[in-house]
Design an enzyme around this catalytic site. Sequence first.
Site, short mmCIF file in Angstrom:
data_model
loop_
_atom_site.label_atom_id
_atom_site.label_comp_id
_atom_site.label_asym_id
_atom_site.label_seq_id
_atom_site.Cartn_x
_atom_site.Cartn_y
_atom_site.Cartn_z
N TYR A 148 -11.19 -40.29 -5.66
CA TYR A 148 -11.20 -41.55 -6.28
C TYR A 148 -12.00 -41.61 -7.46
O TYR A 148 -11.62 -42.34 -8.48
CB TYR A 148 -11.28 -42.77 -5.49
N LYS A 152 -10.89 -41.84 -11.61
CA LYS A 152 -11.18 -43.26 -12.54
C LYS A 152 -12.32 -42.90 -13.51
O LYS A 152 -12.09 -43.33 -14.83
CB LYS A 152 -11.58 -44.17 -11.52
#
Length: 243
Positions: A148, A152
């Site tokens: 994740y 990002k």
Amino acid sequence: MQGQFTGKSVIITGAGKGIGRACAAELARRGARVIAMARTQSDLDSLSAETGSTSIAVDLLDTSAARSAMQAAGTCDFLVNCAGTNVLERVVDMTDAGYEAVVGINLRAALICAQEFARARIAAGGGGAILNVTSIAGHRGFEEHMCYAASKAGLEGATRVMARELGPHGIRVNAVAPTVTMTELAAAAWSEPAKKDPMMVRHPIGRFAEVDDVARSIIMLLGDDAPMITGAVLPVDGGFLAV
């Protein structure tokens, strides 16, 4: 401000739930024509009933489907890349499936949607804006968030490249980096008090974000009040990254 986006059109990925849904509702309230993309048809149906949005059901993990969906949406004024997912895995337990799902949706799909949006805008003479939703997880190391965080942080880097290359065409590109935001995804990751409580006390404002907090920040960056803001990543984090 009601009517602020009258005559404008916006594509929102991940519009069925969470931040994307809040953006769709608020932009529709302000006069925009919303083209909502999500994987779950029932979410799109309920959103359309509430806001009058146009629905495109698509699994953005499928790159061909993502391109087709963007082409079906047509030339719009704005793109909000809000589709996101997470698979909680520790570094030593990372799976190929987890990596593909998280990076495929959070990063690759966002790049494809931005590319197709930019191509259409340039063909129409330029102008418009892209807003990418990233996360403070791209700035701090949270356990079980490796893929994740990578997705990002990668999207923030891509945001700067997009701003550089698309600026001459009058297309602004920015990102918001929210803190923990009260969505279904966040509830799964931060429901345990042992994780939630130490995180909460690091927020000077004393709370996590609500979806409307993030939606209003996105709308600010899309609107006419931000004509010189491009290539920026705005933390929507209650001061988390400042201390």
